[in-house]
Motif scaffolding. Structure first.
Motif, short mmCIF file in Angstrom:
data_model
loop_
_atom_site.label_atom_id
_atom_site.label_comp_id
_atom_site.label_asym_id
_atom_site.label_seq_id
_atom_site.Cartn_x
_atom_site.Cartn_y
_atom_site.Cartn_z
N LEU A 126 0.82 -1.21 0.00
CA LEU A 126 0.00 0.00 0.00
C LEU A 126 0.85 1.26 0.00
CD1 LEU A 126 -2.76 1.35 0.19
CD2 LEU A 126 -2.71 0.99 2.67
N GLN A 127 1.99 1.24 0.67
CA GLN A 127 2.82 2.44 0.71
C GLN A 127 3.37 2.81 -0.66
OE1 GLN A 127 5.82 1.83 3.77
NE2 GLN A 127 4.67 3.10 5.20
N ASN A 128 3.82 1.83 -1.44
CA ASN A 128 4.31 2.14 -2.78
C ASN A 128 3.20 2.68 -3.66
OD1 ASN A 128 6.85 1.33 -2.11
ND2 ASN A 128 6.81 -0.59 -3.22
N TYR A 129 2.02 2.05 -3.58
CA TYR A 129 0.88 2.53 -4.36
C TYR A 129 0.52 3.95 -3.94
CZ TYR A 129 -3.87 3.06 -6.08
OH TYR A 129 -5.00 3.55 -6.68
N ALA A 130 0.50 4.19 -2.63
CA ALA A 130 0.12 5.50 -2.12
C ALA A 130 1.11 6.57 -2.56
CB ALA A 130 0.02 5.47 -0.60
N SER A 131 2.41 6.26 -2.54
CA SER A 131 3.41 7.25 -2.93
C SER A 131 3.21 7.70 -4.37
CB SER A 131 4.82 6.65 -2.76
OG SER A 131 5.10 6.40 -1.40
N ALA A 132 2.97 6.73 -5.27
CA ALA A 132 2.76 7.08 -6.68
C ALA A 132 1.47 7.86 -6.87
CB ALA A 132 2.73 5.81 -7.52
N THR A 133 0.41 7.41 -6.18
CA THR A 133 -0.89 8.06 -6.36
C THR A 133 -0.94 9.41 -5.66
OG1 THR A 133 -1.84 5.83 -6.35
CG2 THR A 133 -3.37 7.67 -6.25
N PHE A 134 -0.32 9.52 -4.49
CA PHE A 134 -0.25 10.82 -3.82
C PHE A 134 0.38 11.86 -4.74
CE2 PHE A 134 -0.19 9.06 0.77
CZ PHE A 134 -1.51 9.42 0.96
N ALA A 135 1.47 11.49 -5.39
CA ALA A 135 2.17 12.43 -6.28
C ALA A 135 1.26 12.89 -7.40
CB ALA A 135 3.43 11.78 -6.84
N SER A 136 0.53 11.95 -7.99
CA SER A 136 -0.39 12.29 -9.08
C SER A 136 -1.51 13.20 -8.58
CB SER A 136 -0.97 11.01 -9.69
OG SER A 136 -1.92 11.31 -10.68
N LEU A 137 -2.07 12.87 -7.42
CA LEU A 137 -3.16 13.68 -6.86
C LEU A 137 -2.68 15.08 -6.50
CD1 LEU A 137 -4.87 11.02 -4.55
CD2 LEU A 137 -5.78 11.96 -6.68
N MET A 138 -1.47 15.18 -5.98
CA MET A 138 -0.93 16.50 -5.64
C MET A 138 -0.81 17.37 -6.88
SD MET A 138 2.11 15.78 -2.90
CE MET A 138 1.82 14.83 -1.41
N ARG A 139 -0.26 16.78 -7.95
CA ARG A 139 -0.09 17.57 -9.18
C ARG A 139 -1.44 18.01 -9.75
NH1 ARG A 139 4.00 13.60 -10.08
NH2 ARG A 139 2.57 12.37 -11.35
N GLU A 140 -2.42 17.10 -9.73
CA GLU A 140 -3.73 17.46 -10.25
C GLU A 140 -4.41 18.51 -9.38
OE1 GLU A 140 -7.23 17.67 -12.43
OE2 GLU A 140 -5.20 16.98 -12.93
N THR A 141 -4.27 18.37 -8.07
CA THR A 141 -4.85 19.36 -7.16
C THR A 141 -4.22 20.72 -7.34
OG1 THR A 141 -5.34 17.63 -5.53
CG2 THR A 141 -5.34 19.90 -4.74
N LEU A 142 -2.90 20.74 -7.51
CA LEU A 142 -2.21 22.01 -7.73
C LEU A 142 -2.69 22.66 -9.02
CD1 LEU A 142 1.45 21.19 -6.69
CD2 LEU A 142 -0.14 22.73 -5.55
#
Length: 405
Positions: A126-142
């Motif tokens: 879950l941590q690896n999946y979260a790291s990749a998805t967090f990054a994508s969500l951050m960029r989209e939110t920004l």
């Protein structure tokens, strides 16, 4: 930041920031008590954090009574992954006005998306999946926030889709009959108030009085066929109030405020959101835990996939290996890499796409030969997501910066 090592802390503590720096780990008493009970019931001291993350994710999906508690444990578990992703994002977007703590809050507000999207059957943690998805969500939110920050209310309403508007109004607690009226007001606004300029519409001005009258006329004509018969006509002033409510709801929905679980509940002098977590424990909580054999099989498969991809990377030429390392571990954007290599940004983008395709082909070939899985479109999509997770995890510990050739 001091990393956590004890399981009890990993699943019950949360990062606390002072300005933009980590101050301490704060313990949640209810989550700590819940985790303590589960650890005592397991009677196995050697179970890993990954094992418990799979257990709580299964509980989050299958057990409605424990969903909030499971989400709390998983949010605690993902604190480090979120922090390091926030730090890397802050470095990549150093010209942004947001700091590490801001990125951290942006990501943690979307943990539910992480939990919904994670599939433990793929063999990744879950941590690896979260790291990749967090990054994508951050960029989209920004991207969304930049758009929201520079848009006037009227520009935002014109850029908004009907789906997003309805979601925002529902999130604001409006009943369906009001939503129908507000959507009609919005469609009338978009039909009548069409900007004359081709560009520069972010600062779109408020409509003139005659335009408001025309919008109100449009609404009152359409209401006879699109709304219930007893729906009253509205004035231009009432229409403006409705549209301002739409804009406010959209901003709140697209740009939510972060609320601490220790915040007092609205309308009450005492009590916190934290108090709403259930305080009950069911009997035999571990009877549905993931079978150890299944966990071991997934871990073995994960290791094999890692070996396949590591070998595929090793077979690449040195410049390609350096490019992957720069992009995934050195916190460089494509534009920054392009400047260092004196290339065009689109050239870097194409090279990265080609490298991902090469690695994906190696993974698909192995999957077909070993697991006898035909790489159709759905399988390739899942593999592509898994590849991004693996690359993020593989380059998670930044090595010495590679030479640029």
């Amino acid at each position: 930041m001091q990393p956590r090592t004890a399981l009890l802390a990993i699943f019950s503590t949360f990062l606390q920031f002072e300005t933009d720096h980590v101050h301490t780990w704060a313990s949640d008493p209810k989550l700590r008590r819940s985790m303590q009970i589960h650890l005592e019931q397991s009677q196995q001291a050697n179970l890993s954090a990954k094992f418990w993350s799979l257990h709580w994710h299964k509980r989050w999906r299958a057990d409605a009574d424990l969903q909030k508690v499971a989400a709390g444990h998983l949010s605690a578990y993902l604190q480090e992954a979120c922090y390091w992703t926030a730090q890397k994002t802050s470095t990549r977007f150093s010209n942004s006005r947001y700091g590490v703590s801001d990125y951290f809050q942006i990501a943690m507000a979307q943990v539910e998306k992480i939990l919904k999207g994670f599939n433990s059957d793929q063999g990744f943690n879950l941590q690896n999946y979260a790291s990749a998805t967090f990054a994508s969500l951050m960029r989209e939110t920004l991207r969304q926030r930049r758009e929201i920050d520079i848009c006037s209310d009227w520009a935002l309403l014109r850029k908004l889709s009907q789906k997003r508007l309805v979601e925002a109004l529902k999130n604001n607690g409006l009943p369906q009959e009001n939503i129908d009226r507000y959507v009609l007001a919005w469609t009338s606004f978009k039909a009548i108030y069409v900007p004359q300029q081709a560009t520069g519409t972010q600062k779109l001005e408020k409509p003139a009085d005659e335009v408001w009258s025309a919008i109100a006329t449009q609404y009152n004509q359409e209401r006879t066929t699109q709304l219930p018969p007893n729906t009253a006509a509205i004035t231009a002033e009432e229409l403006e109030t409705i549209l301002m409510t739409c804009a406010k709801a959209a901003r709140a929905y697209l740009y939510p405020a972060q609320i601490s679980i220790n915040t007092p509940r609205p309308g009450q002098d005492a009590g916190e959101f934290l108090d709403q977590l259930p305080n009950t424990e069911q009997a035999s909580l571990l009877e549905e835990m993931i079978a150890t054999e299944d966990v071991q099989a997934r871990q073995a498969q994960h290791q094999q996939i890692g070996e396949v991809l590591a070998a595929a990377i090793q077979a690449l030429d040195p410049p390609s290996q350096s490019l992957l390392q720069l992009y995934y571990s050195q916190a460089y954007t494509q534009q920054q890499i392009a400047e260092k290599l004196e290339m065009k940004q689109y050239t870097i983008s194409r090279r990265l796409t080609k490298l991902r395709k090469t690695l994906l082909t190696a993974l698909a070939t192995w999957s077909q030969a070993t697991l006898h899985i035909s790489p159709d479109s759905d399988v390739l999509k899942a593999m592509s997501s898994s590849l991004e997770e693996w690359l993020t995890g593989h380059y998670g510990e930044p090595p010495t910066a590679p030479a640029l050739e």
